[in-house]
Design a protein around this motif. Structure first.
Motif, short mmCIF file in Angstrom:
data_model
loop_
_atom_site.label_atom_id
_atom_site.label_comp_id
_atom_site.label_asym_id
_atom_site.label_seq_id
_atom_site.Cartn_x
_atom_site.Cartn_y
_atom_site.Cartn_z
N LYS A 22 0.82 -1.22 0.00
CA LYS A 22 0.00 0.00 0.00
C LYS A 22 0.85 1.27 0.00
N GLN A 23 2.11 1.14 0.42
CA GLN A 23 2.98 2.31 0.46
C GLN A 23 3.67 2.57 -0.88
N HIS A 24 3.44 1.72 -1.88
CA HIS A 24 3.99 2.02 -3.22
C HIS A 24 3.40 3.36 -3.68
N PRO A 25 4.22 4.22 -4.29
CA PRO A 25 3.72 5.56 -4.64
C PRO A 25 2.43 5.56 -5.44
N ASP A 26 2.25 4.60 -6.35
CA ASP A 26 1.05 4.61 -7.20
C ASP A 26 -0.17 4.05 -6.49
N ILE A 27 0.02 3.21 -5.48
CA ILE A 27 -1.10 2.74 -4.66
C ILE A 27 -1.43 3.78 -3.60
N ARG A 28 -0.41 4.30 -2.95
CA ARG A 28 -0.62 5.31 -1.91
C ARG A 28 -1.35 6.53 -2.46
N ALA A 29 -1.03 6.90 -3.71
CA ALA A 29 -1.67 8.09 -4.30
C ALA A 29 -3.18 7.93 -4.40
N ILE A 30 -3.64 6.70 -4.58
CA ILE A 30 -5.08 6.45 -4.66
C ILE A 30 -5.73 6.53 -3.28
N LEU A 31 -5.01 6.07 -2.27
CA LEU A 31 -5.58 5.95 -0.93
C LEU A 31 -5.48 7.24 -0.11
N GLU A 32 -4.51 8.08 -0.39
CA GLU A 32 -4.31 9.28 0.40
C GLU A 32 -5.57 10.15 0.39
N GLY A 33 -5.94 10.60 1.56
CA GLY A 33 -7.17 11.38 1.70
C GLY A 33 -8.39 10.53 1.91
N GLY A 34 -8.21 9.20 1.89
CA GLY A 34 -9.32 8.28 2.10
C GLY A 34 -9.35 7.72 3.52
N ARG A 35 -10.25 6.77 3.72
CA ARG A 35 -10.44 6.21 5.07
C ARG A 35 -10.72 4.72 4.96
N ARG A 36 -9.94 3.93 5.70
CA ARG A 36 -10.15 2.48 5.74
C ARG A 36 -11.38 2.16 6.59
N ILE A 37 -12.27 1.31 6.07
CA ILE A 37 -13.50 1.03 6.81
C ILE A 37 -13.73 -0.44 7.12
N SER A 38 -12.98 -1.34 6.47
CA SER A 38 -13.18 -2.76 6.77
C SER A 38 -11.92 -3.53 6.42
N TYR A 39 -11.79 -4.71 7.04
CA TYR A 39 -10.60 -5.55 6.88
C TYR A 39 -11.01 -7.00 7.00
N GLY A 40 -10.31 -7.89 6.29
CA GLY A 40 -10.56 -9.31 6.42
C GLY A 40 -9.52 -10.13 5.68
N ALA A 41 -9.59 -11.43 5.83
CA ALA A 41 -8.64 -12.32 5.17
C ALA A 41 -9.27 -13.69 4.98
N ARG A 42 -8.82 -14.39 3.96
CA ARG A 42 -9.25 -15.78 3.74
C ARG A 42 -8.25 -16.48 2.84
N ALA A 43 -8.25 -17.79 2.95
CA ALA A 43 -7.42 -18.60 2.06
C ALA A 43 -8.13 -18.75 0.71
N ILE A 44 -7.33 -19.07 -0.32
CA ILE A 44 -7.83 -19.21 -1.69
C ILE A 44 -7.27 -20.51 -2.26
N ASN A 45 -8.13 -21.33 -2.87
CA ASN A 45 -7.65 -22.51 -3.60
C ASN A 45 -6.87 -22.07 -4.83
N GLU A 46 -5.68 -22.63 -5.03
CA GLU A 46 -4.91 -22.27 -6.21
C GLU A 46 -4.40 -23.50 -6.98
N GLY A 47 -4.85 -24.70 -6.59
CA GLY A 47 -4.34 -25.90 -7.23
C GLY A 47 -4.81 -26.11 -8.65
N GLY A 48 -6.00 -25.60 -8.97
CA GLY A 48 -6.52 -25.75 -10.33
C GLY A 48 -7.05 -27.14 -10.61
N TRP A 49 -7.24 -27.42 -11.88
CA TRP A 49 -7.91 -28.64 -12.31
C TRP A 49 -7.26 -29.90 -11.78
N GLN A 50 -5.93 -29.93 -11.75
CA GLN A 50 -5.23 -31.15 -11.34
C GLN A 50 -5.37 -31.44 -9.84
#
Length: 549
Positions: free
Chosen positions: A282-310
């Motif tokens: 989020k601290q990358h200049p091009d990501i930070r530029a989008i977020l600056e002046g904004g407000r974080r309102i929610s957070y979460g996490a989850r695992a993701i299946n990445e094995g695919g067809w096999q």
């Protein structure tokens, strides 16, 4: 001990996600068309439908078009079509945009929508209930029930009002047994009952091991001048070097952006922290530029299946089936899985309805995997089967180049005859004495944050006086193995601060499990190097309560 009451249905569905709700709707649609009754029940461990649903999300409506063709006239939450696609390769200070023309045709997001997947599930639940589906939120399926012949009979919900020491509190209520002709397991990624079914029935014996990533997400209100509804941004590269993953940022409705970071859980360095990598990104200049002046309102996490067809296991067993992410139908290069999950639920529903209609209850639903093999789900997943393992095999740069070549070949209607293999995510972690430590910057409280303030925004809540649902097979392993060899990586791969080593200053280290912080991402169950941690469901209704996630 009080005897559990029971209820009987034609089909019981564990999990009110896209797959489970699509299956329920399809069953009722078929029954309505045939002029007959069919009893369908959906159990949801979250406090409400959508409470535990988290995804980017960009949704391909192909399955929804088949399930509810007039969804556009039914006040659905798919209101923001994707209008722009951007793919950035990041260095520490710069970005390089890949022209979208370089991407294979099927990677185009034309016709897709960006939205809250939780809100889509809430809407699907309303459609299901209008058809007569019974949905029970706040009831966690805790146990598989079996018939005398070994077939699945149904599930039992967890007891309520059990104290941490196992005694019954005054408000104790025993769980309920739900019996069914067929039980669908739609628990999502690394479902604890699905994991047990895969083991008991040998459903993965001739398959590649399932592999996973962890996705960590935030929702922000941003400066309206920076908001472009329908703009979709994906990134790869910095800050990751040895690990596989990348970031996303989607401009959704109401001036909000959904952003997050995905890290493959096959990484080697025990000092890597997916949560801290997200904060750095989020601290990358091009990501930070989008977020600056904004407000974080929610957070979460989850695992993701990445094995695919096999890595998709056998889908059926006597008395039931795996659907959705319990089986693992995510298309990793497209970063989408809701449409394939929905279609799997619909196909399983069709097979079960046919079997029930001709009174073949209890037979394995072999028509379901056959139908899935013949569907666009199989076509789509076979096409991309080598993309993710190429990154693990060749590294970020060479793997991306190979994956691009592989995807272009398949998009032209050609087929490559090989399929890459996977290695389980918990294997291959470096010992702490050979792993380089990673110096993560302190959060600034504006763009980057700590874990505890983040968990607060997930609205996570568990009844404190209940058995800890993060169980250890051997209580000595966290100190004697994980701390001794890997400097306790559970302190870093958990995005919620659940695992903490205390007592080191007194030379009496012990693992403290802050189970009330758990956001149900399942990363500990997946990444623990000795597979000593077994995630089981807590009391129903516990966990996060995600709004608009």
């Amino acid at each position: 001990m009080p005897q559990r009451e029971s209820m009987a249905y034609d089909v019981v569905i564990v999990g009110a996600g896209p797959a489970g709700l699509s299956a329920a709707i399809r069953l009722k649609q078929l029954a309505l068309a045939a002029g007959r009754e069919i009893g369908v029940c959906v159990l949801e461990k979250g406090s409400e439908v959508g409470a535990h649903i988290l995804s980017g999300a960009v949704v391909d409506p192909i399955a929804l078009d088949e399930l509810i063709p007039d969804w556009r006239e039914l006040d659905s939450p798919l209101t923001v079509p994707v209008t722009e696609n951007h793919h950035w390769v990041l260095t520490r200070k710069r970005k390089f945009a890949l022209p979208h023309l370089m991407m294979p045709r099927f990677m185009n997001n034309k016709g897709t929508y960006t939205l809250s997947l939780g809100n889509l599930c809430r809407w699907l639940a309303g459609q299901a209930e209008a058809l007569g589906v019974e949905i029970f939120p706040g009831f966690a399926a805790a146990e598989i029930l079996f018939n005398e012949d070994g077939s699945v009979k149904g599930v039992a919900t967890g007891d309520m009002g059990v104290a941490r020491d196992g005694t019954h509190k005054p408000e104790y209520q025993p769980g309920m047994e739900l019996h069914a002709k067929y039980t669908f397991f739609a628990e999502g990624v690394r479902g604890h009952l699905s994991k047990e079914l895969i083991r008991l029935f040998g459903l993965s014996e001739d398959r590649q091991p399932q592999i996973y990533a962890i996705g960590i997400k935030e929702l922000w209100d941003i400066d309206p001048a920076k908001h472009v509804p329908g703009r979709v941004i994906h990134t790869q590269g910095w800050p990751l070097s040895d690990a596989v993953g990348g970031g996303f940022l989607y401009h959704q409705e109401n001036g909000q952006v959904s952003l997050g970071f995905v890290v493959g859980l096959g990484y080697k360095n025990p000092y890597l922290s997916p949560f801290e990598e997200f904060q750095r990104w989020k601290q990358h200049p091009d990501i930070r530029a989008i977020l600056e002046g904004g407000r974080r309102i929610s957070y979460g996490a989850r695992a993701i299946n990445e094995g695919g067809w096999q890595s998709v296991p056998k889908l059926v067993f006597p008395g039931g089936a795996l659907i959705g992410c319990s089986a693992g139908f995510v298309n990793v290069p497209r970063i989408k899985g809701s449409h394939t999950a929905m279609k799997s639920g619909m196909l399983a529903a069709e097979a079960a309805f046919d079997a029930i209609s001709v009174e073949r209850e209890g037979d394995a639903l072999d028509a379901y995997p056959k139908a899935l093999e013949a569907s666009w789900v199989a076509t789509e997943l076979k096409m991309v089967r080598n993309a993710e393992p190429a990154l693990a095999k060749f590294g970020q740069l060479a793997g991306t180049l190979y994956a691009g070549f592989d995807l272009w070949v398949h998009s032209l209607g050609l087929t490559l005859p090989w399929t890459f293999k996977h290695h389980p995510d918990h294997e291959g972690l470096w010992r702490k004495d050979i792993a380089p430590k990673i110096d993560y910057p302190k959060p600034d409280g504006v763009i980057s944050f700590d874990r505890l303030s983040s968990v607060f925004l997930s609205n996570t809540n568990h009844e404190e006086d209940q058995p800890i649902h993060l169980t250890l097979k051997d209580a000595s392993v966290p100190i004697d193995v994980n701390l001794a060899l890997y400097d306790a990586p559970e302190q870093r791969y958990c995005p919620a601060g659940v695992y903490e080593i205390v007592g080191q200053e007194e030379n009496r280290p012990r693992l403290q499990i802050n189970a009330q912080n758990c956001v149900h991402c399942k990363s500990c169950d997946i990444k623990d190097p000795t597979q000593n941690i077994n995630w089981v469901v807590p009391e129903g209704g516990g966990g996060p309560n995600y709004p608009n996630m």
